[in-house]
Design a protein around this motif. Structure first.
Motif, PDB file in Angstrom:
ATOM      1  N   ASN A 166       1.017  -1.049   0.013  1.00  0.00           N
ATOM      2  CA  ASN A 166       0.093  -0.130  -0.024  1.00  0.00           C
ATOM      3  C   ASN A 166       0.904   1.152   0.050  1.00  0.00           C
ATOM      4  N   GLN A 167       1.377   1.784  -0.992  1.00  0.00           N
ATOM      5  CA  GLN A 167       2.153   2.738  -1.454  1.00  0.00           C
ATOM      6  C   GLN A 167       1.744   4.277  -0.782  1.00  0.00           C
ATOM      7  N   ALA A 168       0.511   4.485  -0.778  1.00  0.00           N
ATOM      8  CA  ALA A 168       0.055   5.609  -0.134  1.00  0.00           C
ATOM      9  C   ALA A 168       0.221   5.663   1.635  1.00  0.00           C
ATOM     10  N   ALA A 169      -0.082   4.424   2.094  1.00  0.00           N
ATOM     11  CA  ALA A 169      -0.092   4.355   3.434  1.00  0.00           C
ATOM     12  C   ALA A 169       1.335   4.077   3.978  1.00  0.00           C
ATOM     13  N   GLY A 170       2.192   3.530   2.856  1.00  0.00           N
ATOM     14  CA  GLY A 170       3.606   3.264   3.429  1.00  0.00           C
ATOM     15  C   GLY A 170       3.742   2.015   3.885  1.00  0.00           C
ATOM     16  N   THR A 171       2.787   1.132   3.489  1.00  0.00           N
ATOM     17  CA  THR A 171       3.154  -0.178   4.403  1.00  0.00           C
ATOM     18  C   THR A 171       3.089  -1.442   3.263  1.00  0.00           C
ATOM     19  N   ILE A 172       3.539  -2.655   3.810  1.00  0.00           N
ATOM     20  CA  ILE A 172       3.857  -3.744   3.097  1.00  0.00           C
ATOM     21  C   ILE A 172       3.362  -4.758   4.205  1.00  0.00           C
ATOM     22  N   ALA A 173       2.246  -5.633   3.959  1.00  0.00           N
ATOM     23  CA  ALA A 173       1.425  -6.451   4.862  1.00  0.00           C
ATOM     24  C   ALA A 173       1.953  -7.756   4.225  1.00  0.00           C
ATOM     25  N   ALA A 174       2.237  -8.695   5.092  1.00  0.00           N
ATOM     26  CA  ALA A 174       2.483 -10.291   4.709  1.00  0.00           C
ATOM     27  C   ALA A 174       1.969 -11.102   5.508  1.00  0.00           C
ATOM     28  N   ASP A 175       1.127 -11.994   4.730  1.00  0.00           N
ATOM     29  CA  ASP A 175       0.668 -13.116   5.370  1.00  0.00           C
ATOM     30  C   ASP A 175       1.187 -14.682   5.048  1.00  0.00           C
ATOM     31  N   ILE A 176       1.731 -15.392   5.908  1.00  0.00           N
ATOM     32  CA  ILE A 176       2.359 -16.433   5.602  1.00  0.00           C
ATOM     33  C   ILE A 176       1.639 -17.662   6.589  1.00  0.00           C
ATOM     34  N   ASN A 177       1.150 -18.353   5.825  1.00  0.00           N
ATOM     35  CA  ASN A 177       0.381 -19.150   6.363  1.00  0.00           C
ATOM     36  C   ASN A 177      -0.659 -19.024   7.462  1.00  0.00           C
ATOM     37  N   GLY A 178      -1.187 -17.851   7.258  1.00  0.00           N
ATOM     38  CA  GLY A 178      -2.099 -17.340   8.487  1.00  0.00           C
ATOM     39  C   GLY A 178      -1.514 -16.409   9.529  1.00  0.00           C
ATOM     40  N   THR A 179      -0.250 -16.221   9.282  1.00  0.00           N
ATOM     41  CA  THR A 179       0.205 -15.614  10.451  1.00  0.00           C
ATOM     42  C   THR A 179       0.861 -14.220   9.547  1.00  0.00           C
ATOM     43  N   THR A 180       0.212 -13.210  10.394  1.00  0.00           N
ATOM     44  CA  THR A 180       0.465 -11.892   9.353  1.00  0.00           C
ATOM     45  C   THR A 180       1.494 -10.956  10.435  1.00  0.00           C
ATOM     46  N   ALA A 181       1.862  -9.882   9.418  1.00  0.00           N
ATOM     47  CA  ALA A 181       2.748  -8.543  10.125  1.00  0.00           C
ATOM     48  C   ALA A 181       2.656  -7.696   8.902  1.00  0.00           C
ATOM     49  N   THR A 182       3.048  -6.521   9.805  1.00  0.00           N
ATOM     50  CA  THR A 182       3.160  -5.369   8.682  1.00  0.00           C
ATOM     51  C   THR A 182       4.380  -4.560   8.745  1.00  0.00           C
ATOM     52  N   LEU A 183       5.150  -4.238   7.744  1.00  0.00           N
ATOM     53  CA  LEU A 183       6.235  -3.143   7.790  1.00  0.00           C
ATOM     54  C   LEU A 183       5.709  -1.835   7.399  1.00  0.00           C
ATOM     55  N   THR A 184       6.079  -0.664   8.312  1.00  0.00           N
ATOM     56  CA  THR A 184       5.649   0.461   7.920  1.00  0.00           C
ATOM     57  C   THR A 184       6.902   1.127   7.344  1.00  0.00           C
ATOM     58  N   ALA A 185       6.983   1.126   5.945  1.00  0.00           N
ATOM     59  CA  ALA A 185       8.410   1.450   5.570  1.00  0.00           C
ATOM     60  C   ALA A 185       8.366   2.942   5.369  1.00  0.00           C
ATOM     61  N   GLY A 186       7.090   3.621   5.018  1.00  0.00           N
ATOM     62  CA  GLY A 186       7.239   4.908   4.900  1.00  0.00           C
ATOM     63  C   GLY A 186       7.910   5.532   3.628  1.00  0.00           C
TER      64      GLY A 186
END
Length: 156
Positions: A97-117
């Motif tokens: 999500n470029q506007a929000a500056g985030t990259i979300a990942a879901d790996i086998n149901g486990t999620t995390a988000t990088l706020t890269a800005g």
């Protein structure tokens, strides 16, 4: 092999399903959207623009991580709480999500988000999907790389 079919501001996403082999510590994985889909990426290379997921035990990774770079500075990675295991199947989905500056990942149901800005590929950057698997050996002459640059585009 170097076609770029999307801009970062179109909020690209991708999904990958793969099975690891018997020795996950002998491989490095990088699954991302990048400005250089035909290139020979290192597993973490701030000189290129990219956003995605990596596992690189050579650099000390014990779990999958979310990575991004704007081409000059890499964002501080965020761990996804999934430790790669031998002979295991992984379903990975990444949403940029470029506007929000985030990259979300879901790996086998486990999620995390990088706020890269600001450390994300720029909004007007043309990018494409890249998957790299490096087989580690005794030195660079023993390393092999495979680029899988086949894409199925779907409209949502």
């Amino acid at each position: 092999s170097n076609d770029k079919w999307c801009r970062t501001d179109n909020d690209p996403s991708f999904s990958i399903r793969f099975k690891t082999g018997a020795d996950v510590d002998a491989f490095r994985f990088l699954m991302c959207v990048t400005e250089n889909p035909g290139g020979d990426h290192d597993a973490d290379e701030p000189s290129l623009k990219y956003a995605g997921v990596r596992f690189n035990p050579t650099d000390g990774d014990t779990k999958f991580e979310i990575h991004a770079s704007d081409g000059s500075t890499a964002a501080t990675p965020v761990e996804v709480n999934v430790t790669p295991a031998a002979d295991a199947v992984y379903q990975i989905k990444v949403d940029v999500n470029q506007a929000a500056g985030t990259i979300a990942a879901d790996i086998n149901g486990t999620t995390a988000t990088l706020t890269a800005g600001v450390n994300m590929p720029p909004a007007d950057e043309y990018i494409a999907m890249l998957i790299i698997m490096y087989a580690e050996g005794g030195g660079s002459e023993d390393r092999r790389i495979w680029n899988f640059i086949s894409n199925k585009l779907t409209a949502e």
